[in-house]
Design an enzyme around this catalytic site. Structure first.
Site, PDB file in Angstrom:
ATOM      1  CE  LYS A  58     -45.877 -82.696   8.105  1.00 22.52           C
ATOM      2  NZ  LYS A  58     -45.859 -81.569   9.027  1.00 22.52           N
ATOM      3  NE  ARG A 109     -30.496 -79.685 -14.233  1.00 24.17           N
ATOM      4  CZ  ARG A 109     -30.190 -78.797 -15.175  1.00 24.17           C
ATOM      5  NH1 ARG A 109     -30.665 -78.935 -16.392  1.00 24.17           N
ATOM      6  NH2 ARG A 109     -29.394 -77.773 -14.921  1.00 24.17           N
ATOM      7  CD  GLU A 113     -50.128 -73.818   8.907  1.00 21.91           C
ATOM      8  OE1 GLU A 113     -50.580 -74.943   9.177  1.00 21.91           O
ATOM      9  OE2 GLU A 113     -49.297 -73.619   8.011  1.00 21.91           O
ATOM     10  NE  ARG A 162     -49.720 -83.842   5.148  1.00 22.76           N
ATOM     11  CZ  ARG A 162     -49.996 -83.564   6.419  1.00 22.76           C
ATOM     12  NH1 ARG A 162     -50.986 -82.728   6.718  1.00 22.76           N
ATOM     13  NH2 ARG A 162     -49.307 -84.109   7.393  1.00 22.76           N
TER      14      ARG A 162
HETATM   15  N1  PMP Z   1     -49.645 -77.025  10.338  1.00 25.08           N
HETATM   16  C1  PMP Z   1     -48.317 -77.237  10.330  1.00 25.08           C
HETATM   17  C2  PMP Z   1     -47.424 -76.140   9.940  1.00 25.08           C
HETATM   18  C3  PMP Z   1     -47.804 -78.505  10.689  1.00 25.08           C
HETATM   19  O1  PMP Z   1     -46.484 -78.718  10.677  1.00 25.08           O
HETATM   20  C4  PMP Z   1     -48.692 -79.525  11.081  1.00 25.08           C
HETATM   21  C5  PMP Z   1     -48.167 -80.886  11.442  1.00 25.08           C
HETATM   22  N2  PMP Z   1     -47.352 -80.882  12.569  1.00 25.08           N
HETATM   23  C6  PMP Z   1     -50.068 -79.249  11.091  1.00 25.08           C
HETATM   24  C7  PMP Z   1     -50.508 -77.993  10.693  1.00 25.08           C
HETATM   25  C8  PMP Z   1     -51.060 -80.309  11.476  1.00 25.08           C
HETATM   26  O2  PMP Z   1     -51.152 -81.258  10.453  1.00 25.08           O
HETATM   27  P1  PMP Z   1     -51.488 -82.783  10.748  1.00 25.08           P
HETATM   28  O3  PMP Z   1     -52.833 -82.795  11.378  1.00 25.08           O
HETATM   29  O4  PMP Z   1     -51.478 -83.412   9.412  1.00 25.08           O
HETATM   30  O5  PMP Z   1     -50.435 -83.299  11.649  1.00 25.08           O
END
Ligand code: PMP
Length: 290
Positions: free
Chosen positions: A149, A103, A182, A50
């Protein structure tokens, strides 16, 4: 405490990066949060994959191979003699001058912090968590895709501030057209009519490693599972709601926006999945010895 910084292990009080690092100046970089359980780095390969995907998306070339990164993580864990830890792996664009142009940056900065884990207080795992809907909307995937991320977490921080102001620890973020995406640092699942449901990540959510582990468990045990667009009404009326994340693992939600979910207690499937996750943290990853 030893920190891995650009190929060396250095003491915490000597682990400095430049004020000209674009990770700091512009949030230009990517990261991972990873967990170890009794000398096993949980789903490490998935985290590294990832990280490379996030880096690709921002056209950042990580100056190490996947194997080298894995070795660096293990080396840092060993140096700090950690069996159970939280790992923060960060790659920034590196040091440049005052200007957005990537750059201008020389070599990307790579650092790894291994530290104790910070979880929600244990009572929340038994009783369940109360959360709210954030007023801050999730970034548009067409603007800054939440699947990346990146070090740019202000969108999540603003929603976290919404949560704190409401006296809670976590908040649900909606897309601009009011679908559930989320939470600020966790993915979200519901159980409704015997089905396990979670929003698809392409509406604007991180493809969580824990989310993926839960989906695998559901498939293995023939638990009906679907990715589905969800509205807040679906959550309010759900039989069960829970969050997933590396730090949080699986945590039940029993109240959203001051509305009780079902009977206000962690649900049966949630508790079963919590047990299943505990089991796979014993095997699904990369082992190391201290
Ligand atoms: N959503 C967000 C915005 C996150 O930052 C995270 C991780 N802290 C997750 C979901 C959960 O992802 P993971 O299970 O890979 O930690």
């Amino acid at each position: 405490m030893k920190i891995y910084l650009n190929g060396k292990l250095v003491d915490k009080n000597k682990a400095h990066i430049s004020v000209f690092d674009h990770g700091l100046l512009y949030g230009d970089g990517v990261f991972e949060g990873i967990r170890t359980y009794d000398c096993l780095v949980f789903r490490l390969k998935e985290h590294i994959d990832r990280l490379f995907k996030s880096a690709d998306a921002i056209e950042l070339k990580i100056p190490m191979t996947k194997i080298e990164l894995i070795e660096a993580i293990i080396k840092t864990l060993k140096a700090n003699k950690l069996r159970d830890a939280y790992i923060r792996l960060v790659v920034t664009r590196g040091e440049g001058d005052l200007g957005l142009d990537p750059r201008k940056c020389g070599k990307p900065t790579v650092f790894i912090i291994t530290d104790k884990i910070v979880l929600y207080p244990s009572e929340f795992y038994q009783k369940g968590l109360e959360i709210v809907t954030a007023t801050t909307r999730r970034n548009l995937a067409q603007a800054l895709d939440p699947r990346i991320k990146s070090l740019n977490y202000l969108n999540n921080i603003l929603a976290k501030i919404d949560a704190i102001k409401s006296g809670t620890e976590e908040a649900i973020m909606l897309t601009h057209d009011e679908y559930v995406s989320e939470c600020t640092g966790d993915n979200i699942f519901i159980v409704a009519n015997g089905e396990l449901l979670t929003p698809p990540v392409d509406i604007g959510a991180l493809e969580g490693i824990t989310r993926d582990a839960v989906i695998n468990v559901a498939r293995r045990h023939d638990i009906p599972f679907y990715e589905k667009l969800l509205r807040m009404e679906d959550l309010y009326n759900a039989n069960e709601v829970f969050l997933t994340g590396t730090a949080a693992e699986i945590i039940p939600v029993i109240n959203i926006d001051e509305r009780q979910i079902a009977n206000g207690k962690p649900g049966k499937l949630t508790l079963r999945l919590m047990e299943e996750l505990k089991e796979i943290t014993k095997t699904d990853g990369v082992k190391y010895a201290l």
